[in-house]
Design an enzyme around this catalytic site. Structure first.
Site, PDB file in Angstrom:
ATOM      1  N   LYS A 175       0.553  -3.854  -8.920  1.00  0.00           N
ATOM      2  CA  LYS A 175      -0.469  -2.813  -9.086  1.00  0.00           C
ATOM      3  C   LYS A 175      -1.644  -3.058  -8.153  1.00  0.00           C
ATOM      4  O   LYS A 175      -2.236  -2.114  -7.602  1.00  0.00           O
ATOM      5  CB  LYS A 175      -0.948  -2.781 -10.543  1.00  0.00           C
ATOM      6  CG  LYS A 175      -2.092  -1.775 -10.821  1.00  0.00           C
ATOM      7  CD  LYS A 175      -1.741  -0.369 -10.368  1.00  0.00           C
ATOM      8  CE  LYS A 175      -2.664   0.687 -10.939  1.00  0.00           C
ATOM      9  NZ  LYS A 175      -4.083   0.484 -10.656  1.00  0.00           N
ATOM     10  N   GLU A 182      -3.737   2.120  -1.542  1.00  0.00           N
ATOM     11  CA  GLU A 182      -4.564   3.288  -1.873  1.00  0.00           C
ATOM     12  C   GLU A 182      -5.870   3.267  -1.077  1.00  0.00           C
ATOM     13  O   GLU A 182      -6.284   4.293  -0.517  1.00  0.00           O
ATOM     14  CB  GLU A 182      -4.841   3.287  -3.370  1.00  0.00           C
ATOM     15  CG  GLU A 182      -5.834   4.313  -3.864  1.00  0.00           C
ATOM     16  CD  GLU A 182      -6.215   4.049  -5.310  1.00  0.00           C
ATOM     17  OE1 GLU A 182      -7.419   3.878  -5.578  1.00  0.00           O
ATOM     18  OE2 GLU A 182      -5.306   3.996  -6.161  1.00  0.00           O
TER      19      GLU A 182
END
Length: 362
Positions: A175, A182
């Protein structure tokens, strides 16, 4: 999922946990929730809401119990796990759905396993919108624990949005890498906006439609491109969103998780220039550098007498110093220009006898 497995505990009923609870109720999963605030809107939907820390109700859940934590990373996770362990039994499952440091998750898994309780570091992506409709989960932990939690996660995930990535810690590690990617994508899109707004064409009114076009078949088609277009069109915005793009504060906040990724990359000598620079750009948005640019100006003045502050001559030269492709074409086609090239390389600039030019050879 059998009737015995249809109750899920959720600790933290904010934007993520609350929307997961809403989605669970819609999918006929009973939710026992815990929060520091009253949540009447969730109670109206059928969520059984209790005060945070009042974990006696957890013990009333059918075994094996499954509890999802939607809390900020840090010591709060440890304290809530301690409170839960007093009411859980061997074979129960705790999932940490926040952005915890993966080594903290490895430590917590060991502590839970000493009590016979499975701990799953459950990286959760998609933000509040996807939590309400179908999130993306990347899960680390023991396979037996994942098998117990899988029916819940499968019900709450988007299609093909659930994966057991490996042993304890791997869920939060993947993650974190996701968040680093991102950041890089956000920075690239932001720089594209900067180029479009600063270019020679008036693109301000065209940008919303351009991003919509890019999100229909272009190579860079993505949810982020979609969000950029919607933001420019003021679609699906929260009530506190500025009415105009130029009214958005030029300051970016974050909770610092990607910093951990950059630090880990330095330790392992793993080059991640795009992600690292995206973090640096975020820092720059906060105006933390009060003296660095002054230091650069001081040194440039020392070696080249470059001006302090704005200067009309230099500002003009930034615009006029390059004559598009004329020089390139002439160098390619005219051998007689080689003398000019030589004189330029040696710093022999032609000079206007009536004006002193700044020395640009440094």
């Amino acid at each position: 999922m059998s009737e015995q497995e249809r109750t899920l505990g959720i600790v933290g009923l904010g934007s993520i946990g609350g929307n997961l609870a809403r989605q669970a109720v819609r999918k006929d999963i009973d939710v026992v929730g815990f929060d520091v605030k009253e949540r009447p809107e969730l109670e109206d939907l059928g969520v059984d809401v209790h005060e945070a820390g009042d974990y006696e109700e957890v013990g009333e859940l059918d075994a094996p119990r499954v509890v999802y934590l939607s809390l900020p990373a840090g010591e709060l996770i440890d304290s809530e796990i301690d409170g839960l362990l007093d009411h859980l039994e061997e074979g129960d499952v705790i999932m940490d759905g926040g952005n915890s440091f993966w080594r903290d998750s490895m430590r917590r898994e060991e502590a839970c396993w000493e009590e016979g309780v499975y701990f799953l570091d459950t990286g959760t992506s998609g933000g509040p919108p996807r939590a309400a409709e179908g999130a993306c989960f990347m899960v680390g932990g023991r396979e037996e624990g994942f098998a117990i939690a899988e029916p819940y996660l499968d019900a709450l995930s988007v299609e093909d949005g659930l994966i057991h990535v490996g042993p304890p810690g791997s869920g939060h590690f993947t993650k974190l890498v996701h968040n680093g990617i991102e950041f890089g994508m956000l920075q690239a899109i932001a720089e594209g906006v900067e180029l479009l707004m600063a270019g020679q064409f008036d693109m301000e009114d065209t940008l919303p439609d351009l991003f919509e076009t890019w999100n229909n078949g272009a190579v860079i088609e993505s949810w982020l491109v979609e969000l950029m277009g919607k933001g420019l069109r003021q679609e699906d915005q929260q009530s506190d969103a500025p009415d105009d793009f130029t009214d958005i504060p030029n300051y970016i906040e974050d909770t610092g998780e990607v910093n951990w990724l950059v630090q880990e990359a330095f330790k392992g000598e793993t080059p991640i220039p795009v992600i690292t620079q995206s973090v640096m750009e975020l820092f720059k948005s906060r105006g933390n550098q009060r003296h660095a640019y002054r230091a650069v100006a001081l040194m440039r003045h020392g070696f080249g007498l470059h001006p302090f502050g704005e200067d009309e001559y230099f500002a003009n030269e930034r615009v006029t110093g390059r004559v598009e492709n004329v020089s390139r074409n002439k160098l390619r086609n005219d051998e007689s220009t080689m003398d000019t090239v030589h004189s330029t390389r040696t710093g022999e600039y032609p000079a206007d006898p009536d004006e002193d030019w700044p020395d640009h050879t440094t």
